[in-house]
Motif scaffolding. Structure first.
Motif, PDB file in Angstrom:
ATOM      1  N   LEU A 151      69.755 -97.034 -41.088  1.00 16.54           N
ATOM      2  CA  LEU A 151      68.681 -98.025 -41.611  1.00 16.54           C
ATOM      3  C   LEU A 151      69.475 -99.199 -42.357  1.00 16.54           C
ATOM      4  CD1 LEU A 151      65.790 -98.800 -42.602  1.00 16.54           C
ATOM      5  CD2 LEU A 151      66.034 -97.452 -44.614  1.00 16.54           C
ATOM      6  N   ALA A 152      70.198 -98.792 -43.128  1.00 16.11           N
ATOM      7  CA  ALA A 152      70.956 -99.800 -43.820  1.00 16.11           C
ATOM      8  C   ALA A 152      71.792-100.793 -42.872  1.00 16.11           C
ATOM      9  CB  ALA A 152      72.168 -99.304 -44.748  1.00 16.11           C
ATOM     10  N   GLN A 153      72.484-100.176 -41.659  1.00 22.21           N
ATOM     11  CA  GLN A 153      73.052-101.011 -40.666  1.00 22.21           C
ATOM     12  C   GLN A 153      71.910-102.091 -40.173  1.00 22.21           C
ATOM     13  OE1 GLN A 153      75.128 -98.933 -37.841  1.00 22.21           O
ATOM     14  NE2 GLN A 153      75.384-100.593 -36.301  1.00 22.21           N
ATOM     15  N   VAL A 154      70.658-101.629 -39.619  1.00 24.42           N
ATOM     16  CA  VAL A 154      69.761-102.455 -39.173  1.00 24.42           C
ATOM     17  C   VAL A 154      69.093-103.557 -40.006  1.00 24.42           C
ATOM     18  CG1 VAL A 154      67.516-102.240 -37.985  1.00 24.42           C
ATOM     19  CG2 VAL A 154      69.006-100.487 -37.172  1.00 24.42           C
ATOM     20  N   LEU A 155      69.066-103.133 -41.145  1.00 27.79           N
ATOM     21  CA  LEU A 155      68.424-104.083 -42.141  1.00 27.79           C
ATOM     22  C   LEU A 155      69.430-105.178 -42.335  1.00 27.79           C
ATOM     23  CD1 LEU A 155      66.700-101.689 -44.777  1.00 27.79           C
ATOM     24  CD2 LEU A 155      65.690-103.126 -42.901  1.00 27.79           C
ATOM     25  N   ALA A 156      70.746-104.832 -42.429  1.00 29.81           N
ATOM     26  CA  ALA A 156      72.112-105.621 -42.726  1.00 29.81           C
ATOM     27  C   ALA A 156      72.226-106.575 -41.442  1.00 29.81           C
ATOM     28  CB  ALA A 156      73.199-105.014 -43.032  1.00 29.81           C
ATOM     29  N   GLU A 157      71.870-105.971 -40.260  1.00 34.90           N
ATOM     30  CA  GLU A 157      71.821-107.054 -39.074  1.00 34.90           C
ATOM     31  C   GLU A 157      70.605-107.850 -39.125  1.00 34.90           C
ATOM     32  OE1 GLU A 157      71.925-104.078 -35.927  1.00 34.90           O
ATOM     33  OE2 GLU A 157      74.225-103.787 -36.254  1.00 34.90           O
ATOM     34  N   GLY A 158      69.679-107.261 -39.364  1.00 38.33           N
ATOM     35  CA  GLY A 158      68.201-108.278 -39.705  1.00 38.33           C
ATOM     36  C   GLY A 158      68.248-109.292 -40.774  1.00 38.33           C
ATOM     37  N   GLY A 159      69.249-109.184 -41.562  1.00 41.02           N
ATOM     38  CA  GLY A 159      69.259-110.261 -42.857  1.00 41.02           C
ATOM     39  C   GLY A 159      68.369-109.784 -43.860  1.00 41.02           C
ATOM     40  N   VAL A 160      68.173-108.383 -43.917  1.00 43.75           N
ATOM     41  CA  VAL A 160      67.364-107.916 -45.052  1.00 43.75           C
ATOM     42  C   VAL A 160      68.165-107.513 -46.447  1.00 43.75           C
ATOM     43  CG1 VAL A 160      65.495-106.409 -45.469  1.00 43.75           C
ATOM     44  CG2 VAL A 160      65.773-107.274 -43.286  1.00 43.75           C
ATOM     45  N   ALA A 161      67.715-107.636 -47.609  1.00 43.77           N
ATOM     46  CA  ALA A 161      68.600-107.383 -48.581  1.00 43.77           C
ATOM     47  C   ALA A 161      68.435-105.777 -48.989  1.00 43.77           C
ATOM     48  CB  ALA A 161      68.153-108.201 -49.953  1.00 43.77           C
ATOM     49  N   ALA A 162      69.380-105.141 -48.876  1.00 45.51           N
ATOM     50  CA  ALA A 162      69.229-103.728 -49.070  1.00 45.51           C
ATOM     51  C   ALA A 162      70.280-103.182 -49.790  1.00 45.51           C
ATOM     52  CB  ALA A 162      69.105-102.942 -47.675  1.00 45.51           C
ATOM     53  N   VAL A 163      70.075-101.856 -50.412  1.00 46.86           N
ATOM     54  CA  VAL A 163      71.245-101.351 -51.065  1.00 46.86           C
ATOM     55  C   VAL A 163      72.197-100.708 -50.225  1.00 46.86           C
ATOM     56  CG1 VAL A 163      71.771 -99.461 -52.770  1.00 46.86           C
ATOM     57  CG2 VAL A 163      69.532-100.721 -53.151  1.00 46.86           C
ATOM     58  N   ALA A 164      73.405-100.947 -50.542  1.00 52.96           N
ATOM     59  CA  ALA A 164      74.347-100.802 -49.699  1.00 52.96           C
ATOM     60  C   ALA A 164      74.786 -99.051 -49.708  1.00 52.96           C
ATOM     61  CB  ALA A 164      75.722-101.332 -50.162  1.00 52.96           C
ATOM     62  N   THR A 165      75.039 -98.638 -48.434  1.00 51.69           N
ATOM     63  CA  THR A 165      75.184 -97.116 -47.952  1.00 51.69           C
ATOM     64  C   THR A 165      76.258 -96.907 -47.405  1.00 51.69           C
ATOM     65  OG1 THR A 165      72.619 -97.329 -47.941  1.00 51.69           O
ATOM     66  CG2 THR A 165      73.658 -95.430 -47.049  1.00 51.69           C
ATOM     67  N   TYR A 166      76.954 -95.888 -47.877  1.00 44.02           N
ATOM     68  CA  TYR A 166      78.240 -95.413 -47.279  1.00 44.02           C
ATOM     69  C   TYR A 166      78.210 -93.978 -47.280  1.00 44.02           C
ATOM     70  CZ  TYR A 166      79.540 -99.847 -49.826  1.00 44.02           C
ATOM     71  OH  TYR A 166      79.484-101.133 -49.961  1.00 44.02           O
ATOM     72  N   SER A 167      79.052 -93.730 -46.039  1.00 42.95           N
ATOM     73  CA  SER A 167      79.454 -92.330 -45.745  1.00 42.95           C
ATOM     74  C   SER A 167      80.486 -91.904 -46.815  1.00 42.95           C
ATOM     75  CB  SER A 167      80.116 -92.123 -44.434  1.00 42.95           C
ATOM     76  OG  SER A 167      80.714 -91.075 -44.322  1.00 42.95           O
ATOM     77  N   PRO A 168      80.658 -90.373 -47.000  1.00 43.88           N
ATOM     78  CA  PRO A 168      81.749 -90.176 -48.087  1.00 43.88           C
ATOM     79  C   PRO A 168      82.873 -90.391 -47.466  1.00 43.88           C
ATOM     80  CG  PRO A 168      79.922 -88.480 -47.722  1.00 43.88           C
ATOM     81  CD  PRO A 168      79.695 -89.358 -46.762  1.00 43.88           C
ATOM     82  N   HIS A 169      83.079 -90.387 -46.089  1.00 45.61           N
ATOM     83  CA  HIS A 169      84.366 -90.735 -45.331  1.00 45.61           C
ATOM     84  C   HIS A 169      84.712 -92.270 -45.398  1.00 45.61           C
ATOM     85  CE1 HIS A 169      84.145 -86.470 -44.687  1.00 45.61           C
ATOM     86  NE2 HIS A 169      83.236 -86.773 -43.745  1.00 45.61           N
ATOM     87  N   ALA A 170      83.714 -92.925 -45.777  1.00 40.85           N
ATOM     88  CA  ALA A 170      84.260 -94.449 -45.608  1.00 40.85           C
ATOM     89  C   ALA A 170      84.974 -94.936 -46.868  1.00 40.85           C
ATOM     90  CB  ALA A 170      82.906 -95.194 -45.765  1.00 40.85           C
ATOM     91  N   ALA A 171      85.449 -96.340 -46.780  1.00 41.94           N
ATOM     92  CA  ALA A 171      86.231 -96.966 -47.860  1.00 41.94           C
ATOM     93  C   ALA A 171      85.234 -97.452 -48.788  1.00 41.94           C
ATOM     94  CB  ALA A 171      87.453 -97.819 -47.170  1.00 41.94           C
ATOM     95  N   LEU A 172      85.089 -96.818 -49.836  1.00 40.78           N
ATOM     96  CA  LEU A 172      84.160 -97.189 -50.955  1.00 40.78           C
ATOM     97  C   LEU A 172      84.640 -98.201 -51.781  1.00 40.78           C
ATOM     98  CD1 LEU A 172      82.815 -93.687 -52.071  1.00 40.78           C
ATOM     99  CD2 LEU A 172      82.147 -94.989 -50.296  1.00 40.78           C
ATOM    100  N   PRO A 173      83.927 -99.200 -52.405  1.00 37.88           N
ATOM    101  CA  PRO A 173      84.224-100.252 -53.231  1.00 37.88           C
ATOM    102  C   PRO A 173      84.706 -99.594 -54.568  1.00 37.88           C
ATOM    103  CG  PRO A 173      81.931-100.360 -52.763  1.00 37.88           C
ATOM    104  CD  PRO A 173      82.397 -99.563 -51.610  1.00 37.88           C
ATOM    105  N   ARG A 174      85.335-100.043 -55.236  1.00 42.31           N
ATOM    106  CA  ARG A 174      85.985 -99.378 -56.433  1.00 42.31           C
ATOM    107  C   ARG A 174      84.841-100.041 -57.645  1.00 42.31           C
ATOM    108  NH1 ARG A 174      90.311 -96.600 -56.143  1.00 42.31           N
ATOM    109  NH2 ARG A 174      91.541 -96.911 -54.223  1.00 42.31           N
ATOM    110  N   ASP A 175      83.656 -99.929 -57.667  1.00 38.63           N
ATOM    111  CA  ASP A 175      82.822-100.259 -58.662  1.00 38.63           C
ATOM    112  C   ASP A 175      83.038 -99.268 -59.640  1.00 38.63           C
ATOM    113  OD1 ASP A 175      81.902-102.060 -57.086  1.00 38.63           O
ATOM    114  OD2 ASP A 175      80.075-101.232 -56.355  1.00 38.63           O
ATOM    115  N   SER A 176      82.934 -99.669 -60.691  1.00 40.94           N
ATOM    116  CA  SER A 176      83.008 -98.814 -62.060  1.00 40.94           C
ATOM    117  C   SER A 176      81.848 -98.217 -62.595  1.00 40.94           C
ATOM    118  CB  SER A 176      83.642 -99.714 -63.428  1.00 40.94           C
ATOM    119  OG  SER A 176      82.802-100.572 -63.598  1.00 40.94           O
ATOM    120  N   GLY A 177      80.639 -98.573 -62.072  1.00 38.61           N
ATOM    121  CA  GLY A 177      79.314 -98.139 -62.482  1.00 38.61           C
ATOM    122  C   GLY A 177      78.946 -96.964 -61.882  1.00 38.61           C
ATOM    123  N   PRO A 178      77.607 -96.170 -62.085  1.00 43.58           N
ATOM    124  CA  PRO A 178      77.135 -95.227 -61.522  1.00 43.58           C
ATOM    125  C   PRO A 178      76.758 -95.020 -60.144  1.00 43.58           C
ATOM    126  CG  PRO A 178      75.622 -96.053 -63.072  1.00 43.58           C
ATOM    127  CD  PRO A 178      76.710 -96.866 -63.164  1.00 43.58           C
TER     128      PRO A 178
END
Length: 381
Positions: free
Chosen positions: A179-206
């Motif tokens: 869903l996140a991929q399809v929405l991103a391709e459609g230009g829809v603002a959506a909360v970023a979603t990651y697999s546990p095996h992906a390179a995650l951004p180093r956000d300091s928040g929750p």
């Protein structure tokens, strides 16, 4: 004029065991939506409602007969659902369920089953009978564990009208990553979603951890940071989970009617959520509890419908309203809790609006006249 027979099928109400245990709030929500939909359909002229609790439904199939008069039956024959008020429909449905459902698992082999689609076998004799007795089927099921997708494919292969989104759309939105991929391709603002095996951004928040294949906020957890979230996933060998950075804001949802890449907004809802032991718990919705004076949410609805054009009928969209705009959290190709309050909130019968799509999409852009705030509660966890 010929009546349309609409089969309303809820696997849980029909006695099918869910793939995973359901909390009480989700069961209560399912019962509430089942009753609300039956009442809304029953109020429409020219519609005959069929459920697995319809007396004679399965025996009719066993006898090798064609579609008959399955419906709500009372003294002296068939009592049309259109003559029943909402409480009366609920009473009739509950009585029918209590009488019929305990016997469904013990039914003998039905001669028509081998000719029906393979998906039908998973959902039993009640589904097989309803599919053959009806012109159209409205499935009430979660998109998780492939249930709604399989139901939808079985309905189409059984050559019945599917009163819901195309199986392909259900498959996409059932996965948070897809869903996140399809929405991103459609230009829809959506909360970023990651697999546990992906390179995650180093956000300091929750961070939030949830099942990739899950409905609502079931088993959705909040962690103080990325490290704690990943540690929980590893400790529980939870490969089927995804991560999202926590986005602060007001939680809301949209109740939409979708067709051919277009959306009609029926309600902008405020979502009520509680936290307990770092887990999210859904408490209910305030239907039309949010204003959309600037049209931001209406534009978001159109963007989602355009990104997933095979969404059809009633669709719910969960979002978080931030200082920078609305971001999509989830898309639900099924009835959501807010559905139960739509008639009272808008004065429009939402089931009737869905069935109207079978005739024309001319009213897709028509605004809803009344927007009264109505609370729909599913209880405490």
């Amino acid at each position: 004029m010929a009546r349309m027979k609409v089969f309303v099928f809820d696997p849980i109400a029909a006695g099918c065991a869910p793939a995973r245990p359901l909390p009480g709030t989700l069961r209560r929500q399912g019962e509430m939506l089942f009753q609300a939909l039956l009442a809304d359909l029953g109020a429409l002229s020219g519609i005959e409602v069929v459920t697995t609790a319809s007396p004679g439904l399965v025996s009719e199939l066993e006898a090798g007969m064609g579609p008959g008069t399955a419906g709500f039956h009372g003294e002296g024959g068939t009592e049309r659902a259109s003559s029943a008020t909402r409480p009366e429909v609920q009473s009739a449905v509950q009585s029918g369920l209590d009488a019929a459902l305990p016997h469904l698992p013990h039914l003998p082999h039905l001669p028509h089953l081998p000719q029906l689609p393979q998906e039908v076998h998973r959902f039993g004799a009640g589904f097989a009978a309803g599919l053959q007795a009806a012109d159209a089927v409205w499935p009430l099921a979660s998109e998780s564990d492939g249930v709604l997708e399989q139901l939808s494919r079985g309905i189409l292969r059984g050559r019945r009208i599917l009163l819901g989104s195309a199986p392909g759309a259900v498959e996409v939105v059932a996965s948070k990553l897809k869903l996140a991929q399809v929405l991103a391709e459609g230009g829809v603002a959506a909360v970023a979603t990651y697999s546990p095996h992906a390179a995650l951004p180093r956000d300091s928040g929750p961070w939030v951890v949830k099942p990739d294949d899950g409905a609502g906020c079931l088993d959705t957890r909040l962690f103080s940071d990325r490290t704690a979230a990943l540690a929980w996933i590893r400790a529980h060998a939870a490969d089927g989970y995804v991560l999202q950075p926590f986005v602060a804001g007001k939680l809301g949802s949209l109740s939409l009617i979708c067709c051919d890449g277009m959306a009609r907004v029926l309600a902008c809802n405020q979502e009520r959520m509680a936290m307990r032991d770092n887990r999210f718990h859904f408490l209910g919705s305030v239907v039309n509890g949010l204003s959309d004076a600037d049209g931001t949410l209406a534009r978001l609805a159109q963007q989602v419908a355009a990104a997933i054009p095979s969404l059809w009928g009633y669709v719910g969209v969960d979002f978080v309203l931030t200082a920078h705009g609305a971001m999509v959290l989830d898309v639900n190709p099924r009835l959501t809790a807010a559905y139960a309050g739509l008639l009272a909130s808008t004065g429009c019968n939402p089931a009737g609006l869905v069935l109207d799509l079978l005739k024309s999409t001319a009213e897709m852009g028509a605004p809803v006249g009344m927007r009264r705030a109505v609370s729909v509660d599913v209880g405490t966890p």
